[in-house]
Design an enzyme around this catalytic site. Structure first.
Site, mmCIF file in Angstrom:
data_model
loop_
_atom_site.group_PDB
_atom_site.id
_atom_site.type_symbol
_atom_site.label_atom_id
_atom_site.label_comp_id
_atom_site.label_asym_id
_atom_site.label_seq_id
_atom_site.Cartn_x
_atom_site.Cartn_y
_atom_site.Cartn_z
ATOM 1 N N ASP A 222 0.647 -1.377 0.095
ATOM 2 C CA ASP A 222 -0.204 -0.232 -0.285
ATOM 3 C C ASP A 222 1.174 1.024 0.223
ATOM 4 O O ASP A 222 1.713 1.257 0.360
ATOM 5 C CB ASP A 222 -0.793 0.041 1.131
ATOM 6 C CG ASP A 222 -1.745 1.076 1.621
ATOM 7 O OD1 ASP A 222 -2.526 1.438 0.106
ATOM 8 O OD2 ASP A 222 -1.602 2.077 2.238
ATOM 9 N N ASP B 235 -0.139 5.334 0.614
ATOM 10 C CA ASP B 235 -0.947 5.773 1.742
ATOM 11 C C ASP B 235 -0.177 5.724 2.802
ATOM 12 O O ASP B 235 -1.357 4.447 3.732
ATOM 13 C CB ASP B 235 -1.729 6.740 1.592
ATOM 14 C CG ASP B 235 -2.257 7.583 0.547
ATOM 15 O OD1 ASP B 235 -1.135 8.095 -0.032
ATOM 16 O OD2 ASP B 235 -3.047 7.999 0.347
HETATM 17 MG MG MG Z 1 -3.123 3.477 3.457
#
Ligand code: MG
Length: 241
Positions: free
Chosen positions: A8, A10
């Site tokens: 991932d 962010d």
């Molecule tokens: Mg995230």
């Protein structure tokens, strides 16, 4: 054994200021350990391509919360490639379809999202630097809801066949896709060539489907999910060596 890691972006690989710099040594270390890198984020293709180029890597890009997979041609020997040298596998719905739905209900639920926000507003909601905000606005499959006055719209959207998922910052509206389904497709491609050891690292609710499909699931932060937890991504190497 092939090693593959789903990351991932962010608040997992990329911090509050969206700078690629703190993540650079992490990527370098993963490469030196022999990992293939797959970004798996609600970010757009253009945003993810920016990070991949900053790191100088041929990453697989799972974009807009599992809405499409971009395979770099020289990694997966794909037959078709577009101008950017990727083979795109589309899984989600076109952006216009999502946008039309949101535009219909925007006033009633005080919705703000990329499609009804000016560049300055996008910067205000996201904290993105201007150059990255422009890349985030180049959407293909999904919308990001920054603000709403009532979440009554969620059930309505789901009833009409859309998915609404919570990331580490905002809600994302997509077709019937998620990060796990896309990750599974990438895994299947690698498994055609032999055994694969897979890792997934995430921090938000929308990462759970991706965490479920990996051999080793790692949560950064305090997401309520039964997996190994670390307080920052630097610590994943204690689990990988
Ligand atoms: Mg995230």
């Amino acid at each position: 054994m092939t090693k593959l890691i789903f990351l991932d972006l962010d608040k997992t690989l990329i911090g509050e200021d969206y700078s690629p710099e703190p993540a650079r040594p992490i990527i370098e270390k993963l490469i030196s350990l022999g990992f293939h890198i797959a970004f798996n984020s609600s970010k757009t293709f253009k945003e993810q391509l920016y990070y991949a180029r900053e790191f100088g890597i041929d990453a697989i890009l799972i974009v807009e919360n599992g809405s499409a997979i971009y395979f770099p041609k020289n990694v997966m020997d794909g037959q078709n490639s577009d101008a950017e040298g990727f083979e795109r596998l589309k899984l989600g719905v076109d952006y216009g379809v999502v946008l039309r739905e949101l535009d219909r209900i925007a006033d009633r639920y005080c919705l703000k999202y990329y499609g009804n926000s000016m560049l300055e507003e996008v910067i205000g909601f996201t904290g993105l630097p201007e150059a990255l905000a422009r890349l985030a606005m180049q959407r293909e499959f999904s919308e990001t809801v920054f603000r709403y006055c009532s979440d009554g719209f969620v059930a309505g959207l789901e009833g009409r066949g859309f998915r609404v998922t919570r990331g580490s910052r905002f809600l994302t509206v997509t077709g019937q896709v998620d990060k796990g389904t896309a990750a599974r497709i990438v895994l299947e491609r690698f498994r055609q060539k032999g055994n694969v050891f897979s890792v997934a690292v995430g921090d938000g609710e929308n990462d759970i489907p991706m965490l479920e499909v990996a051999d080793l699931a790692i949560v950064v932060g305090d997401l309520d999910y039964d997996a190994v937890h670390v307080d920052k991504i630097e610590r994943i190497f204690e689990l990988l060596s």
